[in-house]
Design an enzyme around this catalytic site. Sequence first.
Site, PDB file in Angstrom:
ATOM      1  N   HIS A 120     -22.583  39.186 -41.123  1.00  0.00           N
ATOM      2  CA  HIS A 120     -23.094  40.738 -40.582  1.00  0.00           C
ATOM      3  C   HIS A 120     -22.721  40.829 -39.245  1.00  0.00           C
ATOM      4  O   HIS A 120     -21.914  39.948 -38.428  1.00  0.00           O
ATOM      5  CB  HIS A 120     -24.764  40.493 -40.757  1.00  0.00           C
ATOM      6  CG  HIS A 120     -25.417  39.741 -39.700  1.00  0.00           C
ATOM      7  ND1 HIS A 120     -25.324  38.200 -39.839  1.00  0.00           N
ATOM      8  CD2 HIS A 120     -25.773  39.832 -38.589  1.00  0.00           C
ATOM      9  CE1 HIS A 120     -25.842  37.543 -39.150  1.00  0.00           C
ATOM     10  NE2 HIS A 120     -26.046  38.706 -38.028  1.00  0.00           N
ATOM     11  N   HIS A 275     -20.319  37.639 -38.127  1.00  0.00           N
ATOM     12  CA  HIS A 275     -20.712  36.352 -37.958  1.00  0.00           C
ATOM     13  C   HIS A 275     -21.649  35.716 -38.968  1.00  0.00           C
ATOM     14  O   HIS A 275     -22.521  36.669 -39.655  1.00  0.00           O
ATOM     15  CB  HIS A 275     -21.232  35.933 -36.621  1.00  0.00           C
ATOM     16  CG  HIS A 275     -22.522  36.798 -36.046  1.00  0.00           C
ATOM     17  ND1 HIS A 275     -22.626  38.117 -35.939  1.00  0.00           N
ATOM     18  CD2 HIS A 275     -23.929  36.468 -36.157  1.00  0.00           C
ATOM     19  CE1 HIS A 275     -23.788  38.459 -35.647  1.00  0.00           C
ATOM     20  NE2 HIS A 275     -24.626  37.421 -35.782  1.00  0.00           N
TER      21      HIS A 275
END
Length: 299
Positions: A120, A275
Amino acid sequence: MSVASSALLSVDSAPPQPFRIVPFDGAVGAEVLGLDLSQPLNGDDFQRLHRAHLDHAVLVMRDQRITPEQHIAFSRRFGPLQIHVLKQFLLEQHPEILIVSNIVEDGRNLGLGDAGKFWHSDLSYKLLPSLGSMLHAQELPSEGGDTLFADMHKAWDAVPDALRRVVKGREAAHSYTARYAEDRFTGNWRPTLTAEQLAQVQEVIHPVVRTHPETGRQALFVSEGFTTRIIGLPEDESRDVLQQLYALSVLEQNVYRHRWQPHDLVFWDNRSLIHLAAGCPAHLRRKLYRTTIQGDAPF
Ligand code: SIN
């Protein structure tokens, strides 16, 4: 003067810090060597760091012995800070800090235990998603607990022409609650959201491909964590297209894997990256403090 108050003074007259920016071998990221964020940072040094952040997207600053006040003050130099909707997990006296932790004390979760379990970009479910986030290591597991960062500019570069034609100019919906209660790694850490919290995380619409507001570069802006559908495509096609985009987002050569060391401060650009928290064995304690800097409306 106390250490805390000296670092809050980010005066231009502060002596220069002789730090170096050393890019990693892979797609993104650089280590900043010789920087001490417990000391004041003058304007020129700040500009160098800002430039490095735009150039490398992830900056790793090792061994930063800073207080929450110093972490917050440094973060604020990049923009206003966002307060996470899960008020249960904000640091006492410092609501700008979200506690990311799997530690349970007296039957209570100390922090958000499964933050980042899906790829996300932070707060992409807000109208003003995050510019960048800073994560400061407090307590680390002896095994696992890495954080992975994927370059979304390179992801867009990797999208084949036929798929580009499908998504170019389109928008996608982002929702905090879509996968909120999913149980993937170690159980469900998520408290039930109150009506007030739900009102703060209404679905938003953002472009599938965004322009970085400071560098002008194009980046893919969808993620398995928060993107739910592409507007205007039939449901099946939207699901299929998103799966293809997710796969292209995390090609191994475009991912940096951060292996945490004590007191690391990692600052990443949510406009350029997605990430993922890789997770660690449930019995090992992990605690980090996160600040989240507000960005612009994606365009
Ligand atoms: C996050 O998604 O901000 C948390 C990442 C991590 O815990 O490694």
